[in-house]
Design an enzyme around this catalytic site. Structure first.
Site, PDB file in Angstrom:
ATOM      1  N   LYS A  14       0.824  -1.219   0.000  1.00 49.37           N
ATOM      2  CA  LYS A  14       0.000   0.000   0.000  1.00 49.37           C
ATOM      3  C   LYS A  14       0.857   1.267   0.000  1.00 49.37           C
ATOM      4  O   LYS A  14       0.578   2.194  -0.749  1.00 49.37           O
ATOM      5  CB  LYS A  14      -0.946   0.008   1.205  1.00 49.37           C
ATOM      6  N   ARG A  89     -10.897   0.807   8.770  1.00 53.59           N
ATOM      7  CA  ARG A  89     -10.465  -0.530   9.196  1.00 53.59           C
ATOM      8  C   ARG A  89     -11.618  -1.394   9.663  1.00 53.59           C
ATOM      9  O   ARG A  89     -11.436  -2.574   9.914  1.00 53.59           O
ATOM     10  CB  ARG A  89      -9.428  -0.413  10.311  1.00 53.59           C
ATOM     11  N   ARG A 128      11.336  -6.200   4.687  1.00 52.75           N
ATOM     12  CA  ARG A 128      11.218  -4.780   5.013  1.00 52.75           C
ATOM     13  C   ARG A 128      11.799  -4.500   6.400  1.00 52.75           C
ATOM     14  O   ARG A 128      12.396  -3.452   6.632  1.00 52.75           O
ATOM     15  CB  ARG A 128       9.742  -4.360   4.943  1.00 52.75           C
ATOM     16  N   ARG A 134      11.304  -0.879  11.887  1.00 56.34           N
ATOM     17  CA  ARG A 134      10.047  -1.197  12.577  1.00 56.34           C
ATOM     18  C   ARG A 134      10.175  -2.573  13.224  1.00 56.34           C
ATOM     19  O   ARG A 134      10.317  -3.581  12.529  1.00 56.34           O
ATOM     20  CB  ARG A 134       8.879  -1.212  11.579  1.00 56.34           C
ATOM     21  N   ARG A 146      -0.561  -9.596  13.238  1.00 52.95           N
ATOM     22  CA  ARG A 146      -1.057  -8.492  12.407  1.00 52.95           C
ATOM     23  C   ARG A 146      -1.893  -9.018  11.246  1.00 52.95           C
ATOM     24  O   ARG A 146      -2.949  -8.452  10.935  1.00 52.95           O
ATOM     25  CB  ARG A 146       0.123  -7.664  11.881  1.00 52.95           C
TER      26      ARG A 146
END
Length: 190
Positions: A14, A89, A128, A134, A146
C-alpha cells in the site's frame, strides 16, 4: 473528485503504490497513522484526546479518528481527491467515512484491494524489517498476529464496498510497475 480507499493486509504494498497513485492523479494522501502522529506532536485537542486512549493501550474511538480526518479534509478544499490509507479498518468506520464525504458533496470512488498470498506477505514484511527500523516487521509472531487481526477485523470492510459496487480486487503479486499499471487501469476505467 477521485477518492480512493487503498486496501490490503500488512505487506501488500500500500505504501509503495500510494506514492504512485498520488503522483499520477494529484491526490492528497490521508494516512491515519500520520494524522495521529501529527496531532499528538502538535498537541492539538484531538491529538491529546487520541493520546489519552493510546497511552492506555486502547483503540482510538471512531468519532475521534473521523474528526481528525474531517479536519484534514478541510485543510485541502481544492484537492482533486484523496487516497485513504489505513482507514477505514472496520465497517462502522466505512459508514462514518461515507457520511463525512457525503456531507462534503462527494463519495468514495473506488476501493482498490491489493491481494497477496499470506506467505508472500510474511516474506515481504521480514525483508522490510531489515531496513525499516520497525520492530513489528522483524518478529514472525507479531507479523502473524497483524495478518490474523487484518483477516478477522479489517478484511470484512471489502464487503461494504462490494455492496456499493466500488470494490476492485488487484493482484498484488508481480513487479512494482506491473502492480502500478493494474491500479491505473482500474482507476482509468471509472
Amino acid at each position: 473528485m477521485l477518492n480512493i480507499v487503498l486496501f490490503g493486509p500488512p505487506g501488500a504494498g500500500k505504501g509503495t503504490q500510494s506514492e504512485k497513485l498520488i503522483e499520477q492523479y494529484q491526490l492528497k494522501h490521508l494516512s491515519t497513522g500520520d494524522i495521529f502522529r501529527a496531532n499528538i506532536k502538535g498537541e492539538t485537542e484531538l491529538g491529546l484526546l487520541a493520546k489519552s486512549y493510546m497511552d492506555k493501550g486502547d483503540l482510538v474511538p471512531d468519532e475521534v479518528t473521523i474528526n481528525m480526518l474531517k479536519s484534514e479534509l478541510e485543510k485541502a478544499p481544492d484537492a482533486k481527491g484523496f487516497i485513504f490509507d489505513g482507514f477505514p479498518r472496520t465497517t462502522p468506520q466505512a459508514e462514518a467515512l461515507d457520511q463525512l464525504l457525503e456531507s462534503r458533496g462527494t463519495q468514495i470512488s473506488i476501493m482498490l484491494a491489493l491481494e497477496v498470498e499470506e506467505n508472500e506477505l510474511k516474506t515481504r514484511l521480514l525483508e522490510r524489517g531489515k531496513t525499516s527500523g520497525r520492530s513489528d516487521d522483524t518478529d514472525p509472531a507479531i507479523i502473524q498476529t497483524r495478518i490474523d487481526n487484518y483477516n478477522r477485523e479489517t478484511a470484512p470492510v471489502k464487503d461494504f464496498y462490494a455492496a456499493q459496487n466500488k470494490l476492485q480486487v488487484i493482484d498484488g503479486i508481480g513487479s512494482i510497475e506491473e502492480i502500478t499499471q493494474r491500479l491505473f487501469a482500474a482507476i482509468d476505467a471509472l
